[in-house]
Motif scaffolding. Structure first.
Motif, short mmCIF file in Angstrom:
data_model
loop_
_atom_site.label_atom_id
_atom_site.label_comp_id
_atom_site.label_asym_id
_atom_site.label_seq_id
_atom_site.Cartn_x
_atom_site.Cartn_y
_atom_site.Cartn_z
N SER A 159 2.82 1.64 -4.89
CA SER A 159 1.41 1.66 -5.27
C SER A 159 0.67 2.85 -4.69
N GLY A 160 1.32 3.58 -3.79
CA GLY A 160 0.66 4.66 -3.07
C GLY A 160 0.23 4.28 -1.68
N GLY B 266 5.46 -7.31 -2.31
CA GLY B 266 5.79 -7.38 -3.73
C GLY B 266 6.02 -6.01 -4.34
N GLU B 267 6.29 -5.03 -3.53
CA GLU B 267 6.60 -3.69 -4.00
C GLU B 267 7.50 -2.99 -3.00
N ARG B 268 8.07 -1.85 -3.44
CA ARG B 268 9.09 -1.19 -2.63
C ARG B 268 8.62 0.12 -2.02
N ILE B 269 9.29 0.47 -0.95
CA ILE B 269 9.12 1.80 -0.36
C ILE B 269 9.81 2.81 -1.28
N GLY C 220 -5.47 -4.48 2.68
CA GLY C 220 -5.92 -4.17 1.34
C GLY C 220 -7.40 -3.85 1.32
N THR C 221 -7.95 -3.66 0.14
CA THR C 221 -9.37 -3.34 0.02
C THR C 221 -10.27 -4.51 0.40
#
Length: 368
Positions: free
Chosen positions: A239-240, A202-205, A264-265
């Motif tokens: 997101s880093g 759900g996010e990009r490089i 993930g965490t």
């Protein structure tokens, strides 16, 4: 958005450009979506006629122009060598046809951007088959990440490994830049890997560092080969989160080993295309395997799960679902996750960033 689209509302009349392996995959998917398979165009009238006979299409057209001139054809499937995609897609859009174009959409970002703009301007459905999105368990992975089950994303790890070009005796038109374009392994399969990572995460490089290798500069029928056999990337997401991706067409024993793992965490999730009916969920206290059972999946995963639990689904099923959703979009539906020419443009931008990074031996920012 709707999540219940699995078939178009009415019969579509489809034409096909090209008659090879991908045309066979596209035509099977179109037939499954209840399309009328009108005919094919190819590099010559005789090859078009042969493709029509082999694929069970209505007719062979004397030329691509003749296919476009047929007012009965609503949607054109482009299944030709990479460097021809942009011109065919542009002509089809200008003729008012909806388009399903094999990837890469174009071999330059400029051409891909022009096509995405043209499709939007004309109000036509224009799709690119990033079909691994259509495996139910890939959608389940995406749903779990979106629901926060994995927690804050920390890292991604992915690979797409094949062996069909593993020896110098192995050859194909794709190794020729005149037909395949400036990138081979990454444009061909790495684009699938990045699309799936970004889709599930759900996010990009946002930036990457890449290294490429041409293992065999000479093959059975080609010499002075410049396109890459394998690519290794380090990536940073918006997101880093950090990641590593490996793409190879020279990995002995690996037939189509596409895999992604997001950590993930709170949990990790792993999807493997060669084991598409399961999803691995990793936790510090215990790990588990989630099996494809439509009664227990997220809605968008369940609607793509077309056979009962325990009955394997695979690549052609995913492709069939993609084409059904594309046809449904022509009817005016908005199927979740349909990859469009905007996604084809995204792949072109990432590919250019990979090649630029490999040439500069440095990090490269990836355009949004």
């Amino acid at each position: 958005m709707t999540t219940d689209v699995i078939a178009p509302a009415r019969t579509r009349r489809a034409g096909f450009v090209g008659g090879g392996f991908m045309a066979a995959v596209h035509s099977r998917a179109a037939r499954a979506a209840r399309a009328d398979l009108v005919g094919a165009a190819s590099s010559s009238p005789s090859r078009a006629a042969a493709a029509a006979e082999r694929l069970g299409l209505g007719a062979g057209y004397d030329s691509f122009e003749a296919l476009l001139a047929d007012p009965d054809i609503e949607v054109v499937h482009i299944c030709t060598p990479n460097t021809t995609h942009a011109a065919f897609a542009r002509a089809a859009l200008e003729a008012g046809k909806h388009v399903i174009c094999e990837k890469p959409l174009a071999t330059t970002t400029a051409d891909a951007e022009a096509l995405a703009d043209l499709a939007a301007e004309r109000g036509l459905v224009a799709a690119v088959p990033f079909v691994y999105r259509f495996h139910p368990m890939a959608r389940e992975a995406r749903a779990r990440v979106a629901a926060g089950e994995t927690g804050r994303l920390l890292s991604v790890h992915g690979a797409y490994l094949q062996d069909w070009l593993a020896t110098p005796r192995d050859d194909d038109w794709r190794v020729d830049t005149a037909l395949g374009g400036p990138s081979r392994a990454f444009a061909d399969i790495g684009s699938h890997l990045v699309d799936l990572v970004e889709f599930v995460a759900g996010e990009r490089i946002v930036r990457l560092a890449a290294s490429t290798r041409t293992v065999y500069a000479e093959r059975a029928d080609h010499a002075a080969i410049e396109t890459e056999d394998l690519v290794a990337l380090v990536v940073e997401l918006s997101s880093g989160a950090l990641g590593t991706l490996l793409v190879s067409q020279v990995a002995p024993g690996r037939k189509n080993a596409l895999s992604i793992e997001l950590a993930g965490t709170d949990a990790s999730v792993r999807f493997e295309q060669e084991r598409p009916d399961t999803l691995w969920i990793g936790r510090t206290e215990a790990s588990s395997i989630v099996e494809r059972d439509p009664a227990r999946l997220a809605a968008d995963a369940a609607r793509l799960s077309l056979v009962p639990a325990g009955h394997p689904m695979g690549y052609q099923d995913a492709f069939n679902a993609f084409v059904a959703d594309a046809y449904a979009a022509i009817d005016g539906a908005r199927p979740e996750g349909l990859p469009t020419f905007a996604d084809g443009l995204r792949a072109a931008r990432v590919t250019e960033a990979v090649l630029a990074s490999a040439e500069r031996h440095d990090w490269v920012e990836v355009a949004a």
